[in-house]
Design an enzyme around this catalytic site. Structure first.
Site, short mmCIF file in Angstrom:
data_model
loop_
_atom_site.label_atom_id
_atom_site.label_comp_id
_atom_site.label_asym_id
_atom_site.label_seq_id
_atom_site.Cartn_x
_atom_site.Cartn_y
_atom_site.Cartn_z
N HIS A 250 0.83 -1.21 0.00
CA HIS A 250 0.00 0.00 0.00
C HIS A 250 0.87 1.26 0.00
O HIS A 250 0.74 2.12 -0.88
CB HIS A 250 -0.90 -0.03 1.25
N GLU A 251 1.78 1.34 0.96
CA GLU A 251 2.64 2.53 1.03
C GLU A 251 3.55 2.60 -0.20
O GLU A 251 3.87 3.70 -0.66
CB GLU A 251 3.47 2.54 2.33
N HIS B 22 1.82 4.54 -2.80
CA HIS B 22 1.93 5.99 -2.53
C HIS B 22 3.33 6.48 -2.92
O HIS B 22 3.50 7.54 -3.51
CB HIS B 22 1.73 6.27 -1.04
N GLU C 11 -4.71 8.06 -2.85
CA GLU C 11 -5.16 6.78 -2.30
C GLU C 11 -5.43 5.77 -3.42
O GLU C 11 -5.26 4.56 -3.23
CB GLU C 11 -6.39 7.00 -1.42
#
Ligand code: ZN
Length: 507
Positions: free
Chosen positions: A268-269, A272, A298
């Site tokens: 997830h990160e 980003h 997001e």
């Protein structure tokens, strides 16, 4: 004119430098700072915030903008400028005017109140005692209402607050999009209830943290995250922050007996981080080198975490490797059982642990309550009851106590009202982008099954990352997908995926 633009860009550069310096201090605070060093660190950060505010409200900016033809009705300035410079003026004007409208007294009060409220919130959550949090949340709501009044809005005071996180988005539009979303999600959840539940008990076995880190770092490298321009560290709550145009820091956390926290947090990160490292060279270090909105940001993490990281194709490649990392815990689990386990759908209380189907319902709940609180239709003291009945309506479950209900998230204690919708918008933008990506790359799944992410990354870079905030979120979505934000893509993606995971039919 060239001289005015040059001078404006010089000021803009200093603003970004200050922002990145502040990010170094907050990153350090969350990762390596010794626990007793907080007092001066807070002073350092608020000192920099003061400098930042002073810089961004500098009247020279207003003069330069108006010399360059910027007005309220024409925020992009003179028509003979390059489109990229006109976008620059629009965003600078937006940042400048938003800050001018907020008096320093209000900014300082919000910062002070939220720092006190956060420490009270920690205790309130521990003691499952919402009452002790009420006066602080009341104060923050009052200050947010004042903020909305000062920023100005057309229809709903919540518009002004939402705009900070999801620029140009309106409450009415979110309400409309969320109502379609809610309907689709409930339909899928009802179908899943009718069939036998999948078993994910193996995810609670032993997964030594060091091995999780090693595996996660390997995946992150293969996704294309450049460790010469970034790092991965540990913090209590995972986040991504940009310390410079070639320095993006990711953090994750690990749970030895809950496999999903570490690896999916890293992916997830990573999503980003890849976004932050992918801006066009010519906007490097410039105020355009940031996201168009938190929802768009997001979408990048959700595409990687859910659409790719929880796909069958991804694990076709990685599962044999994962088994080598954790032979004792996964030796008897087949790829299919693993895939179904990591995609189990079940209404639960805690947002950050929710699966991809029920997750957005947690957001709809918060969005509904936030708008009512801000408009004054709901009193802060009545929030727990409102929360519990909304939870029953949306998720079919009622929290056992307020720590797993109204007190679970930090956002309100930080005074951040208007933030939550961006998480669900991220799911929607993500699915819409992913559908366009699959259309452009019919061989995508085959590539993923070979551990080849170059197609995904190049497409995201070319279509989304490089632009920063040159385009507004709504323009970006139209450019990339040919239509405006449409929740049907997310519902369609979920229906296809979960028909496979649960063997559902009849959609
Ligand atoms: Zn995120």
């Amino acid at each position: 004119m060239e001289e005015d633009l040059r001078r404006l860009k010089e000021i803009g550069k200093e603003i970004i430098l200050l922002d990145h310096i502040k990010a170094i201090l907050t990153w350090d605070q969350e990762t390596y700072m010794p626990p007793n060093s907080i007092e001066e660190r807070s002073e350092q950060i608020s000192f920099l915030e003061g400098l930042f505010h002073e810089k961004i409200i500098n009247p020279e900016i207003g003069d330069l903008l108006s010399k360059l033809g910027v007005t309220q009705d024409n925020p992009e300035g003179r028509f003979d400028l390059e489109p990229i410079d006109r976008a620059y003026l629009r965003e600078f004007y937006r940042d400048h005017t938003r800050n001018i409208k907020l008096p320093e007294r209000l900014v300082v009060e919000l910062a002070k109140e939220s720092s006190v409220a956060q420490s009270v919130w920690v205790k309130a959550r521990q003691n499952r005692d919402f009452k002790m949090f009420v006066p602080h949340l009341n104060k923050l709501v009052m200050l947010n209402r004042e903020k909305a009044e000062r920023l100005g809005y057309m229809d709903h005071p919540y518009d002004a607050l939402l705009d900070e996180f999801e620029p140009w988005m309106k409450t009415e539009r979110v309400t409309e999009v969320f109502s379609g979303l809610q309907k689709g999600l409930k339909e899928i959840i009802e179908k899943i209830k009718e069939v036998p539940q999948v078993d994910d008990g193996f995810l609670l076995r032993d997964f030594p943290v060091e091995r999780q880190k090693e595996f996660g770092t390997m995946v992150l490298k293969e996704m294309g995250f450049d460790f010469d321009r970034g790092r991965l560290d540990v913090s209590a709550h995972p986040f991504t922050t940009t310390l410079g145009s070639d320095d993006v820091r990711l953090t994750s956390r690990y749970n030895k007996n809950f496999f999903k926290t570490g690896i999916f947090g890293i992916i997830h990160e990573g999503g980003h981080g890849l976004y932050e490292l992918g801006f066009l060279k010519k906007i490097k270090g410039n105020i355009l080198a940031m996201t168009a909105s938190l929802g768009i940001h997001e979408s990048q993490s959700r595409i990687w975490e859910n659409m790719i990281g929880r796909s069958h194709a991804f694990w076709q490649y990685y599962y044999p490797k994962l088994k080598d990392f954790f032979p004792e815990s996964l030796g008897d689990i087949s790829l299919n059982d693993f895939y179904r386990g990591i995609n189990k759908v079940e209404p639960s209380h805690i947002r950050v642990e929710a699966d991809e189907v029920t997750y957005s319902l947690h957001i709809i709940l918060r969005f509904t309550l936030e708008t009512e609180i801000i408009s004054g239709n709901l009193a802060v003291k009545d929030l727990p009851d409102a929360w519990n009945s909304k939870s029953e309506e949306l998720l079919g479950i009622i929290p056992g106590d307020d720590s797993e209900g109204v007190l679970q998230d930090i956002h309100w204690s930080m005074g951040a009202i208007g933030y939550f919708p961006t998480y669900a918008l991220g799911n929607l933008y993500g699915a819409q982008f992913y559908s366009a990506l699959k259309g452009a790359q019919p061989e995508l799944e085959k590539m993923l099954a070979c551990g080849d992410f170059s197609g995904v990354l190049n497409w995201l870079r070319e279509n989304i990352h490089c632009h920063g905030r040159i385009y507004k979120a709504e323009e970006l979505v139209k450019r990339v997908t040919g239509e405006e934000l449409n929740p049907d893509y997310f519902i369609k993606y979920l229906k296809e995926k979960y028909s496979e995971v649960y063997g559902l039919s009849g959609f």
